[in-house]
Design a protein around this motif. Structure first.
Motif, mmCIF file in Angstrom:
data_model
loop_
_atom_site.group_PDB
_atom_site.id
_atom_site.type_symbol
_atom_site.label_atom_id
_atom_site.label_comp_id
_atom_site.label_asym_id
_atom_site.label_seq_id
_atom_site.Cartn_x
_atom_site.Cartn_y
_atom_site.Cartn_z
ATOM 1 N N MET A 192 0.809 -1.183 0.000
ATOM 2 C CA MET A 192 0.000 0.000 0.000
ATOM 3 C C MET A 192 0.861 1.260 0.000
ATOM 4 O O MET A 192 0.518 2.210 -0.695
ATOM 5 N N ALA A 193 1.935 1.252 0.797
ATOM 6 C CA ALA A 193 2.806 2.423 0.869
ATOM 7 C C ALA A 193 3.482 2.664 -0.467
ATOM 8 O O ALA A 193 3.678 3.815 -0.877
ATOM 9 N N LYS A 194 3.844 1.576 -1.175
ATOM 10 C CA LYS A 194 4.480 1.720 -2.480
ATOM 11 C C LYS A 194 3.485 2.297 -3.480
ATOM 12 O O LYS A 194 3.840 3.128 -4.315
ATOM 13 N N HIS A 195 2.232 1.909 -3.395
ATOM 14 C CA HIS A 195 1.192 2.400 -4.284
ATOM 15 C C HIS A 195 0.970 3.911 -4.069
ATOM 16 O O HIS A 195 0.826 4.671 -5.021
ATOM 17 N N ILE A 196 0.946 4.342 -2.818
ATOM 18 C CA ILE A 196 0.792 5.763 -2.491
ATOM 19 C C ILE A 196 2.010 6.539 -2.959
ATOM 20 O O ILE A 196 1.887 7.649 -3.497
ATOM 21 N N LYS A 197 3.190 5.978 -2.795
ATOM 22 C CA LYS A 197 4.427 6.636 -3.233
ATOM 23 C C LYS A 197 4.411 6.839 -4.750
ATOM 24 O O LYS A 197 4.781 7.906 -5.239
ATOM 25 N N ASN A 198 3.968 5.825 -5.510
ATOM 26 C CA ASN A 198 3.888 5.950 -6.976
ATOM 27 C C ASN A 198 2.883 7.028 -7.387
ATOM 28 O O ASN A 198 3.116 7.786 -8.322
ATOM 29 N N ARG A 199 1.761 7.093 -6.693
ATOM 30 C CA ARG A 199 0.768 8.135 -6.980
ATOM 31 C C ARG A 199 1.323 9.527 -6.670
ATOM 32 O O ARG A 199 1.071 10.477 -7.405
ATOM 33 N N ASN A 200 2.039 9.636 -5.591
ATOM 34 C CA ASN A 200 2.652 10.930 -5.237
ATOM 35 C C ASN A 200 3.670 11.362 -6.290
ATOM 36 O O ASN A 200 3.749 12.545 -6.655
ATOM 37 N N ILE A 201 4.445 10.435 -6.803
ATOM 38 C CA ILE A 201 5.423 10.757 -7.850
ATOM 39 C C ILE A 201 4.702 11.205 -9.117
ATOM 40 O O ILE A 201 5.068 12.213 -9.729
ATOM 41 N N ALA A 202 3.654 10.485 -9.504
ATOM 42 C CA ALA A 202 2.881 10.848 -10.703
ATOM 43 C C ALA A 202 2.233 12.225 -10.511
ATOM 44 O O ALA A 202 2.237 13.071 -11.426
ATOM 45 N N PHE A 203 1.673 12.458 -9.329
ATOM 46 C CA PHE A 203 1.046 13.750 -9.046
ATOM 47 C C PHE A 203 2.085 14.864 -9.079
ATOM 48 O O PHE A 203 1.833 15.939 -9.613
ATOM 49 N N THR A 204 3.273 14.619 -8.537
ATOM 50 C CA THR A 204 4.350 15.615 -8.541
ATOM 51 C C THR A 204 4.768 15.936 -9.971
ATOM 52 O O THR A 204 4.998 17.110 -10.320
ATOM 53 N N ILE A 205 4.853 14.927 -10.820
ATOM 54 C CA ILE A 205 5.221 15.145 -12.223
ATOM 55 C C ILE A 205 4.140 15.979 -12.920
ATOM 56 O O ILE A 205 4.452 16.926 -13.659
#
Length: 178
Positions: free
Chosen positions: A1-14
């Motif tokens: 779950m934490a990895k999934h949130i981290k990937n979403r945060n990276i996509a949102f940051t981009i």
């Protein structure tokens, strides 16, 4: 779950970074166009080579304002070679007509009341320019008004001024058929 949130945060940051770059570009474009509009409104000639059409258009307008009507007409005619939109072509023809009309107005009248050849030619060309403008933009009230004003200024039977005949004699030429 934490990895999934981290990937979403990276996509949102981009996405946010791309949005900021796009917004910065749009702000730059807005500033550039705002500066151009201020120069045009102030009646200044555009000197930025990034906008050759506007540069030539404002130069032609400036020439007309400085009573350099022949060069203004020439510069406006050069704009037609750049394939502007139909609306801009109508405006260019209208401005050509205006410059020719004023040029004809400042030409002198001969002693016998006839128009000088330059004035007659300018009026005729102005009429053609206004008619072309109206062919492109039939609802242009300014062109209709100027054309009707020009037609009222032009005499119905605008005749050429009589030319003086040369009194030079060619005495060495034989007269009659051989």
């Amino acid at each position: 779950m934490a990895k999934h949130i981290k990937n979403r945060n990276i996509a949102f940051t981009i996405l946010v970074a791309i949005g900021l770059v796009g917004a910065s570009y749009e702000a730059y474009q807005y500033h550039t166009l705002s500066t151009l509009n201020k120069q045009i409104t102030a009646g200044k000639v555009i000197t930025d080579d990034s906008y050759p059409y506007l540069q030539k258009y404002t130069a032609a307008y400036d020439q007309g304002n400085k009573s350099d009507y022949k060069h203004a007409v020439q510069t406006y005619s050069q704009l037609l070679d750049q394939s502007p939109s139909i609306e801009n072509q109508a405006k260019i023809h209208f401005n050509i007509g205006n410059n020719l009309f004023v040029f004809g107005l400042i030409r002198r009248i001969n002693e016998d009341g006839t128009l000088q050849d330059e004035a007659r030619h300018a009026y005729t060309q102005a009429k053609i320019a206004y008619e072309q403008s109206l062919r492109l933009e039939p609802n242009d009230m300014s062109a209709k008004f100027n054309l009707s004003l020009l037609n009222s200024m032009m005499a119905k039977n605008m005749k050429a001024a009589p030319k003086e005949q040369s009194t030079m004699e060619l005495s060495n030429l034989p007269i009659g058929l051989p």
